[in-house]
Design a protein around this motif. Structure first.
Motif, PDB file in Angstrom:
ATOM      1  N   THR A   1       0.870  -1.170   0.000  1.00 29.28           N
ATOM      2  CA  THR A   1       0.000   0.000   0.000  1.00 29.28           C
ATOM      3  C   THR A   1       0.910   1.225   0.000  1.00 29.28           C
ATOM      4  O   THR A   1       1.659   1.442   0.951  1.00 29.28           O
ATOM      5  CB  THR A   1      -0.925   0.018   1.225  1.00 29.28           C
ATOM      6  N   THR A   2       0.853   1.989  -1.063  1.00 33.45           N
ATOM      7  CA  THR A   2       1.796   3.095  -1.222  1.00 33.45           C
ATOM      8  C   THR A   2       1.222   4.400  -0.673  1.00 33.45           C
ATOM      9  O   THR A   2       0.154   4.842  -1.092  1.00 33.45           O
ATOM     10  CB  THR A   2       2.165   3.276  -2.697  1.00 33.45           C
ATOM     11  N   ALA A   3       1.950   4.979   0.263  1.00 36.07           N
ATOM     12  CA  ALA A   3       1.623   6.308   0.786  1.00 36.07           C
ATOM     13  C   ALA A   3       2.123   7.342  -0.217  1.00 36.07           C
ATOM     14  O   ALA A   3       3.323   7.424  -0.484  1.00 36.07           O
ATOM     15  CB  ALA A   3       2.274   6.518   2.144  1.00 36.07           C
TER      16      ALA A   3
ATOM     17  N   PRO B   1      -3.370   8.050  -0.301  1.00 32.69           N
ATOM     18  CA  PRO B   1      -3.016   9.472  -0.389  1.00 32.69           C
ATOM     19  C   PRO B   1      -3.372  10.226   0.885  1.00 32.69           C
ATOM     20  O   PRO B   1      -4.192   9.775   1.689  1.00 32.69           O
ATOM     21  CB  PRO B   1      -3.862   9.952  -1.565  1.00 32.69           C
ATOM     22  N   LEU B   2      -2.744  11.379   1.046  1.00 30.55           N
ATOM     23  CA  LEU B   2      -3.117  12.377   2.056  1.00 30.55           C
ATOM     24  C   LEU B   2      -2.775  11.984   3.485  1.00 30.55           C
ATOM     25  O   LEU B   2      -3.367  12.471   4.438  1.00 30.55           O
ATOM     26  CB  LEU B   2      -4.619  12.704   1.950  1.00 30.55           C
ATOM     27  N   GLY B   3      -1.757  11.121   3.608  1.00 28.18           N
ATOM     28  CA  GLY B   3      -1.261  10.804   4.939  1.00 28.18           C
ATOM     29  C   GLY B   3      -0.057  11.656   5.292  1.00 28.18           C
ATOM     30  O   GLY B   3       0.135  12.750   4.749  1.00 28.18           O
ATOM     31  N   THR B   4       0.767  11.154   6.177  1.00 27.49           N
ATOM     32  CA  THR B   4       1.976  11.867   6.577  1.00 27.49           C
ATOM     33  C   THR B   4       2.852  12.179   5.365  1.00 27.49           C
ATOM     34  O   THR B   4       3.319  13.308   5.186  1.00 27.49           O
ATOM     35  CB  THR B   4       2.773  11.031   7.592  1.00 27.49           C
ATOM     36  N   THR B   5       3.056  11.176   4.513  1.00 21.78           N
ATOM     37  CA  THR B   5       3.853  11.354   3.304  1.00 21.78           C
ATOM     38  C   THR B   5       3.241  12.409   2.392  1.00 21.78           C
ATOM     39  O   THR B   5       3.954  13.112   1.673  1.00 21.78           O
ATOM     40  CB  THR B   5       3.984  10.012   2.566  1.00 21.78           C
TER      41      THR B   5
ATOM     42  N   VAL C   1       2.195  -0.148   4.659  1.00 26.50           N
ATOM     43  CA  VAL C   1       1.861   1.152   4.082  1.00 26.50           C
ATOM     44  C   VAL C   1       3.180   1.894   3.995  1.00 26.50           C
ATOM     45  O   VAL C   1       3.733   2.319   5.002  1.00 26.50           O
ATOM     46  CB  VAL C   1       0.830   1.930   4.912  1.00 26.50           C
ATOM     47  N   SER C   2       3.678   2.018   2.776  1.00 25.63           N
ATOM     48  CA  SER C   2       5.076   2.376   2.562  1.00 25.63           C
ATOM     49  C   SER C   2       5.235   3.675   1.798  1.00 25.63           C
ATOM     50  O   SER C   2       4.727   3.812   0.674  1.00 25.63           O
ATOM     51  CB  SER C   2       5.759   1.230   1.789  1.00 25.63           C
ATOM     52  N   GLY C   3       5.985   4.608   2.377  1.00 19.86           N
ATOM     53  CA  GLY C   3       6.329   5.826   1.667  1.00 19.86           C
ATOM     54  C   GLY C   3       7.443   5.608   0.659  1.00 19.86           C
ATOM     55  O   GLY C   3       7.433   6.181  -0.428  1.00 19.86           O
ATOM     56  N   ILE C   4       8.419   4.767   1.004  1.00 19.53           N
ATOM     57  CA  ILE C   4       9.541   4.503   0.110  1.00 19.53           C
ATOM     58  C   ILE C   4       9.049   3.885  -1.200  1.00 19.53           C
ATOM     59  O   ILE C   4       9.572   4.173  -2.283  1.00 19.53           O
ATOM     60  CB  ILE C   4      10.576   3.571   0.775  1.00 19.53           C
ATOM     61  N   SER C   5       7.998   3.057  -1.112  1.00 22.32           N
ATOM     62  CA  SER C   5       7.458   2.437  -2.330  1.00 22.32           C
ATOM     63  C   SER C   5       6.805   3.465  -3.241  1.00 22.32           C
ATOM     64  O   SER C   5       6.519   3.167  -4.407  1.00 22.32           O
ATOM     65  CB  SER C   5       6.445   1.338  -1.979  1.00 22.32           C
TER      66      SER C   5
ATOM     67  N   LEU D   1      16.767   7.332   1.064  1.00 24.16           N
ATOM     68  CA  LEU D   1      15.654   8.286   1.067  1.00 24.16           C
ATOM     69  C   LEU D   1      15.286   8.738   2.483  1.00 24.16           C
ATOM     70  O   LEU D   1      14.204   9.272   2.709  1.00 24.16           O
ATOM     71  CB  LEU D   1      14.447   7.661   0.361  1.00 24.16           C
ATOM     72  N   LYS D   2      16.198   8.533   3.422  1.00 21.33           N
ATOM     73  CA  LYS D   2      16.093   9.036   4.798  1.00 21.33           C
ATOM     74  C   LYS D   2      14.870   8.492   5.534  1.00 21.33           C
ATOM     75  O   LYS D   2      14.318   9.144   6.433  1.00 21.33           O
ATOM     76  CB  LYS D   2      16.070  10.570   4.823  1.00 21.33           C
ATOM     77  N   ASN D   3      14.435   7.284   5.145  1.00 21.51           N
ATOM     78  CA  ASN D   3      13.360   6.589   5.863  1.00 21.51           C
ATOM     79  C   ASN D   3      12.089   7.419   6.023  1.00 21.51           C
ATOM     80  O   ASN D   3      11.334   7.243   6.979  1.00 21.51           O
ATOM     81  CB  ASN D   3      13.857   6.109   7.233  1.00 21.51           C
ATOM     82  N   GLY D   4      11.862   8.313   5.090  1.00 17.82           N
ATOM     83  CA  GLY D   4      10.623   9.087   5.138  1.00 17.82           C
ATOM     84  C   GLY D   4      10.637  10.244   6.110  1.00 17.82           C
ATOM     85  O   GLY D   4       9.601  10.863   6.351  1.00 17.82           O
TER      86      GLY D   4
END
Length: 301
Positions: free
Chosen positions: A8-10, A43-47, A208-212, A248-251
């Motif tokens: 699940t991509t953030a 969409p629309l989370g922390t990332t 739920v991954s920001g890096i992805s 990518l600094k772990n988000g």
């Protein structure tokens, strides 16, 4: 009822130079991620820098992602906000536009006790249909509020539409306890990207991954390898994914995500203040790091 699973991509939020949201780039990013095989979009989370956005902006982004996805992937809209009325409005809007579900972060900044935490979620859930799924979202390092297992259990027992939790802190002990909520009928998706494989092994349904959002490929391949029970391949892919996490600094700084996407040919604009774009030196360091890891990715694929 569609639930979160797999990768699940953030999503980041694209901004123009004047800090306005670029909906065309939101649509392009949605297409890019779907083309890379991610299973769900968030969409629309922390990332996505959600607290920098107005309610109308958030609605427009949600509508764009849902409309562009056209049911090809599961789409959950994050609706958390400091203002409870905004949460309620955004949650109802997500249901109205045909999103598959929502995520709701815990109360932010102001401390809440357990009674207040439980009341917050029950109020939101009770305003939505029982068949519209909700994931609790705990990221205590950002919100200042921890969601206890006992409160999560009370909420899940009281609300049929609360089906799981997005937990974004690397505490495996607490994560494993969330898996027992509601007599085990409770999904857990884990936020720390560098621990995707062990999270799956413990019983999480995905990440739920920001890096992805920048490099979906190793995460999708890792999930596929795990589903095929090819653990050795999954381990290699986790090591590769972890290298991208470090680069990518772990988000911790979304400007790295946006610059990384730009390097991949996906221009998602600039950071919205007070955060700034990377310096030329930081860009060069990132480019060198990613080029080295990209060579490994091409070998593994």
């Amino acid at each position: 009822m569609k639930k979160l699973y797999g990768v699940t991509t953030a999503m980041v939020t694209p901004f123009d130079e004047d800090s306005s949201v670029n909906l065309q780039k939101v649509a392009e990013l949605t297409e890019f991620l779907i083309s890379k095989g991610v299973h769900c979009l968030f969409p629309l989370g922390t990332t996505g820098e959600m607290l920098k956005l107005s309610v109308p902006e958030r609605k427009a982004i949600a509508e764009t992602v849902v409309k562009t996805a056209k049911g090809r992937v599961t789409v959950y809209i994050h609706v958390g906000d400091v203002n409870v009325n905004n949460v309620m409005e955004l949650a109802s809007h997500a249901h109205q536009i045909g999103a598959d579900g929502i995520g709701v972060v815990t109360p932010i900044y102001f401390g809440v006790n357990e009674r207040e935490m439980e009341s917050f979620y029950i109020q939101i859930a009770s305003n939505l249909p029982d068949n519209f799924p909700i994931y609790l979202y705990s990221i205590p390092q950002c919100t200042g509020n921890q969601l206890s297992v006992e409160v999560a259990n009370n909420i899940a027992k009281a609300c049929k539409n609360v089906v799981g939790i997005k937990y974004s802190f690397p505490d495996f002990t607490l994560m494993s306890k969330y898996l027992d909520v509601n007599d085990g009928d409770f999904d857990v998706v884990f936020g720390p990207d560098h621990l995707f494989l062990p999270a799956l092994a413990l019983g999480c349904t995905g990440t739920v991954s920001g890096i992805s959002g920048v490099y979906p490929e190793p995460f999708v391949a890792l999930y596929d390898a795990y589903q095929e029970r090819n653990i050795e391949k999954a381990r290699k892919l986790q090591k590769l994914a972890t290298k991208y996490c470090h680069a990518l600094k772990n988000g911790s700084n979304m400007s790295y995500f946006k610059e990384g996407l730009r390097m991949r040919g996906m221009d998602v604009g600039v950071m919205k203040g007070p955060q700034l774009d990377l310096t030329s030196e930081e860009i060069e360091d990132l480019r060198n790091s990613l080029l080295e890891i990209d060579q490994e990715l091409s070998i593994l694929r």
